[in-house]
Design a protein around this motif. Structure first.
Motif, mmCIF file in Angstrom:
data_model
loop_
_atom_site.group_PDB
_atom_site.id
_atom_site.type_symbol
_atom_site.label_atom_id
_atom_site.label_comp_id
_atom_site.label_asym_id
_atom_site.label_seq_id
_atom_site.Cartn_x
_atom_site.Cartn_y
_atom_site.Cartn_z
ATOM 1 N N LEU A 172 0.840 -1.212 0.000
ATOM 2 C CA LEU A 172 0.000 0.000 0.000
ATOM 3 C C LEU A 172 0.872 1.259 0.000
ATOM 4 O O LEU A 172 0.612 2.219 -0.722
ATOM 5 N N ARG A 173 1.938 1.228 0.809
ATOM 6 C CA ARG A 173 2.826 2.400 0.889
ATOM 7 C C ARG A 173 3.422 2.700 -0.481
ATOM 8 O O ARG A 173 3.457 3.841 -0.928
ATOM 9 N N LYS A 174 3.871 1.638 -1.161
ATOM 10 C CA LYS A 174 4.458 1.802 -2.496
ATOM 11 C C LYS A 174 3.458 2.447 -3.451
ATOM 12 O O LYS A 174 3.791 3.335 -4.224
ATOM 13 N N HIS A 175 2.235 1.994 -3.339
ATOM 14 C CA HIS A 175 1.162 2.505 -4.193
ATOM 15 C C HIS A 175 0.916 4.001 -3.915
ATOM 16 O O HIS A 175 0.778 4.805 -4.826
ATOM 17 N N LEU A 176 0.901 4.375 -2.640
ATOM 18 C CA LEU A 176 0.588 5.757 -2.269
ATOM 19 C C LEU A 176 1.706 6.730 -2.636
ATOM 20 O O LEU A 176 1.455 7.906 -2.861
ATOM 21 N N LYS A 177 2.937 6.213 -2.692
ATOM 22 C CA LYS A 177 4.068 7.083 -3.018
ATOM 23 C C LYS A 177 3.970 7.628 -4.431
ATOM 24 O O LYS A 177 4.621 8.604 -4.778
ATOM 25 N N THR A 178 3.162 6.976 -5.275
ATOM 26 C CA THR A 178 3.056 7.419 -6.665
ATOM 27 C C THR A 178 1.982 8.498 -6.835
ATOM 28 O O THR A 178 1.762 8.990 -7.925
ATOM 29 N N SER A 179 1.311 8.856 -5.743
ATOM 30 C CA SER A 179 0.197 9.793 -5.857
ATOM 31 C C SER A 179 0.496 11.042 -5.024
ATOM 32 O O SER A 179 0.921 10.921 -3.867
ATOM 33 N N SER A 180 0.276 12.232 -5.564
ATOM 34 C CA SER A 180 0.725 13.412 -4.821
ATOM 35 C C SER A 180 -0.160 13.735 -3.614
ATOM 36 O O SER A 180 0.308 14.242 -2.619
ATOM 37 N N LEU A 181 -1.456 13.429 -3.694
ATOM 38 C CA LEU A 181 -2.316 13.665 -2.526
ATOM 39 C C LEU A 181 -3.416 12.609 -2.436
ATOM 40 O O LEU A 181 -4.391 12.641 -3.191
ATOM 41 N N SER A 182 -3.219 11.671 -1.535
ATOM 42 C CA SER A 182 -4.216 10.608 -1.348
ATOM 43 C C SER A 182 -5.079 10.948 -0.150
ATOM 44 O O SER A 182 -4.572 11.327 0.908
ATOM 45 N N VAL A 183 -6.384 10.799 -0.330
ATOM 46 C CA VAL A 183 -7.291 11.088 0.777
ATOM 47 C C VAL A 183 -7.833 9.776 1.325
ATOM 48 O O VAL A 183 -8.322 8.934 0.585
ATOM 49 N N ILE A 184 -7.691 9.630 2.651
ATOM 50 C CA ILE A 184 -8.195 8.433 3.314
ATOM 51 C C ILE A 184 -9.585 8.759 3.832
ATOM 52 O O ILE A 184 -9.726 9.620 4.703
ATOM 53 N N CYS A 185 -10.608 8.112 3.322
ATOM 54 C CA CYS A 185 -11.924 8.362 3.905
ATOM 55 C C CYS A 185 -12.590 7.044 4.278
ATOM 56 O O CYS A 185 -12.103 5.975 3.915
ATOM 57 N N GLY A 186 -13.683 7.140 4.972
ATOM 58 C CA GLY A 186 -14.368 5.932 5.421
ATOM 59 C C GLY A 186 -15.067 6.178 6.740
ATOM 60 O O GLY A 186 -14.890 7.231 7.349
ATOM 61 N N PRO A 187 -15.881 5.213 7.169
ATOM 62 C CA PRO A 187 -16.623 5.383 8.422
ATOM 63 C C PRO A 187 -15.682 5.548 9.615
ATOM 64 O O PRO A 187 -14.491 5.231 9.513
ATOM 65 N N SER A 188 -16.208 6.033 10.721
ATOM 66 C CA SER A 188 -15.317 6.176 11.880
ATOM 67 C C SER A 188 -15.071 4.817 12.520
ATOM 68 O O SER A 188 -15.900 3.910 12.446
ATOM 69 N N ASP B 183 -5.633 12.595 6.468
ATOM 70 C CA ASP B 183 -6.491 11.941 7.464
ATOM 71 C C ASP B 183 -7.767 12.768 7.534
ATOM 72 O O ASP B 183 -7.730 13.993 7.454
ATOM 73 N N THR B 184 -8.899 12.117 7.662
ATOM 74 C CA THR B 184 -10.161 12.861 7.666
ATOM 75 C C THR B 184 -11.042 12.341 8.787
ATOM 76 O O THR B 184 -10.895 11.205 9.218
ATOM 77 N N PRO B 185 -11.963 13.177 9.273
ATOM 78 C CA PRO B 185 -12.863 12.690 10.317
ATOM 79 C C PRO B 185 -13.800 11.653 9.706
ATOM 80 O O PRO B 185 -14.185 11.779 8.548
ATOM 81 N N GLY B 186 -14.144 10.645 10.456
ATOM 82 C CA GLY B 186 -15.078 9.651 9.943
ATOM 83 C C GLY B 186 -16.482 10.225 9.958
ATOM 84 O O GLY B 186 -16.822 11.049 10.794
ATOM 85 N N PHE B 187 -17.293 9.842 8.996
ATOM 86 C CA PHE B 187 -18.709 10.162 9.095
ATOM 87 C C PHE B 187 -19.414 8.945 8.539
ATOM 88 O O PHE B 187 -18.835 8.175 7.771
ATOM 89 N N ASN B 188 -20.642 8.749 8.954
ATOM 90 C CA ASN B 188 -21.196 7.436 8.677
ATOM 91 C C ASN B 188 -22.182 7.364 7.525
ATOM 92 O O ASN B 188 -22.481 6.301 7.037
ATOM 93 N N ARG B 189 -22.677 8.507 7.081
ATOM 94 C CA ARG B 189 -23.627 8.456 5.964
ATOM 95 C C ARG B 189 -23.352 9.568 4.954
ATOM 96 O O ARG B 189 -23.945 10.647 5.014
ATOM 97 N N PRO B 190 -22.448 9.314 4.006
ATOM 98 C CA PRO B 190 -22.183 10.334 2.999
ATOM 99 C C PRO B 190 -23.441 10.629 2.199
ATOM 100 O O PRO B 190 -24.282 9.750 2.010
ATOM 101 N N ASP B 191 -23.580 11.874 1.735
ATOM 102 C CA ASP B 191 -24.724 12.257 0.901
ATOM 103 C C ASP B 191 -24.610 11.622 -0.471
ATOM 104 O O ASP B 191 -23.517 11.319 -0.939
ATOM 105 N N LEU B 192 -25.769 11.488 -1.109
ATOM 106 C CA LEU B 192 -25.755 11.041 -2.499
ATOM 107 C C LEU B 192 -25.445 12.252 -3.372
ATOM 108 O O LEU B 192 -25.635 13.381 -2.958
ATOM 109 N N PRO B 193 -24.981 12.013 -4.600
ATOM 110 C CA PRO B 193 -24.759 13.157 -5.493
ATOM 111 C C PRO B 193 -26.087 13.820 -5.828
ATOM 112 O O PRO B 193 -27.152 13.283 -5.535
ATOM 113 N N ASP B 194 -26.041 14.984 -6.478
ATOM 114 C CA ASP B 194 -27.241 15.790 -6.658
ATOM 115 C C ASP B 194 -28.251 15.276 -7.687
ATOM 116 O O ASP B 194 -29.439 15.282 -7.456
ATOM 117 N N GLU B 195 -27.748 14.857 -8.819
ATOM 118 C CA GLU B 195 -28.648 14.655 -9.948
ATOM 119 C C GLU B 195 -28.995 13.201 -10.223
ATOM 120 O O GLU B 195 -28.101 12.385 -10.444
#
Ligand SMILES: Nc1nc2c(ncn2[C@@H]2O[C@H](COP(=O)(O)OP(=O)(O)O)[C@@H](O)[C@H]2O)c(=O)[nH]1
Ligand SMILES: [Mg+2]
Ligand SMILES: [Zn+2]
Length: 312
Positions: free
Chosen positions: A165-181, A230-242
């Motif tokens: 995973l670390r090797k994979h992330l090194k190839t990306s300039s900004l990886s965002v970790i998201c997911g439930p808490s 690193d991001t705060p966990g939240f448990n129910r992301p919104d659906l897209p608009d359309e």
């Protein structure tokens, strides 16, 4: 202390709290200072511009001793992830667990939709592999592969799978970790960058919802040019608009349409005659449910529907 009003520096917003922005300078400043705590020029906010973590900004009125400055402009953005709000991300990792807390496939899909809406490469990470059998993980990896996603099985506790995973992330300039808490997002970043020592919370009580320990989005370097958020966990992301564009956020639908298009251009893929997608796919029930939720919401909020359609 004299403040140099003319000198301008560029940097990356790595955290924001209330009305302050922590900016990591692209080059070292006086006294070897590389981070400044900044406020923002009122003109920027008056124009309705909002500074996000991940933005490249220009700062001036620098006080090197106090490490303070003022953000005066925001650079162009290559992408924007809505929730968590991060600019210029180049990859999203949706982290989940099969145990503690149990995996909720619909919740995972809602996270995937948010990431899809930002049009970014996405990977799924199954953390806490130490708590389940290899066979169960493999079953899930095959399942999300059919949805259209590559995945990693890791344990931030034992270190299993981290090297890859670390090797994979090194190839990306900004990886965002998201997911439930409670799934171990902060723990994962701690294992990737051991000197960091971020606070982690324990999964609480019978509901198995994590305690919200991480309160703000914050960027950390895996390598000088590979940041991870690193991001705060939240448990129910919104659906897209359309409702019309929902289908495009499902790789299963995208791939099917590339091969053969539906008879009607505005097809909502509900298994009607002439629809190229059909109903024999794993996430069909989730897709229908999300579509109905959106149609219902837009019916009861016509103003927001119009607003969404105009992209405001
Ligand atoms: N067994 C096990 N527990 C883990 C692992 N990773 C994190 N945890 C635990 O899960 C809990 C939540 O972790 P945290 O990193 O705060 O989760 P976050 O809310 O997603 O940031 C903590 O008690 C961690 O010690 C793992 O790989 N295996
Ligand atoms: Mg956390
Ligand atoms: Zn269709």
């Amino acid at each position: 202390m004299k403040i140099d009003r003319q000198q301008k520096y560029q940097g990356l917003v790595i955290a924001l709290q209330a009305n302050f922005y922590q900016v990591l300078l692209n080059q070292l400043g006086s006294y070897g200072v590389n981070e400044l705590l900044c406020t923002c020029r009122t003109r920027l906010t008056q124009r309705g511009e909002r500074i996000c973590v991940g933005d490249q900004v220009e700062v001036e009125s620098i006080d090197w001793k106090q490490r303070r400055a003022v953000v005066v402009s925001i650079g162009p953005r290559s992408s924007i992830l809505k929730r968590p709000m991060v600019a210029n991300c180049t990859r999203t990792l949706v982290v989940v667990t099969l145990n503690e807390p149990n995996l909720n496939p619909d919740q995972l899909s809602r996270f995937l939709l948010t990431a899809e809406a930002a049009d970014l490469p996405i990977d799924v990470v199954f953390n806490k592999s130490d708590l389940v059998t290899f066979a169960i993980i493999q079953q899930w990896q095959k399942r999300v592969y059919k949805w259209g996603y590559a995945s990693f099985a890791i344990s931030s506790r034992t270190g299993e799978g981290l090297h890859k995973l670390r090797k994979h992330l090194k190839t990306s300039s900004l990886s965002v970790i998201c997911g439930p808490s409670g799934v171990g997002k902060s723990s994962l970043i701690n294992s990737l960058i051991p000197k960091l020592n971020l606070k982690v919370g324990s999964v609480s009580g019978r509901l198995q919802r994590g305690r919200h320990t991480t309160r703000h989005v914050e960027l950390f370097p895996i390598e000088p040019n590979a940041m991870i958020a690193d991001t705060p966990g939240f448990n129910r992301p919104d659906l897209p608009d359309e409702p019309q564009s929902l289908g495009w956020l499902f790789p299963e639908i995208r791939y099917a349409i590339i091969k053969r298009s539906c008879r009607f251009r505005n097809c909502l893929h509900q298994g009607d005659l002439g629809c190229a997608i059909g109903i024999e796919w794993d996430r069909y029930r989730f897709y229908r449910q999300s579509l109905e939720e959106l149609l219902e919401f837009n019916k009861s909020n016509p103003v927001s529907f119009i607003r969404n359609r105009k992209g405001i």
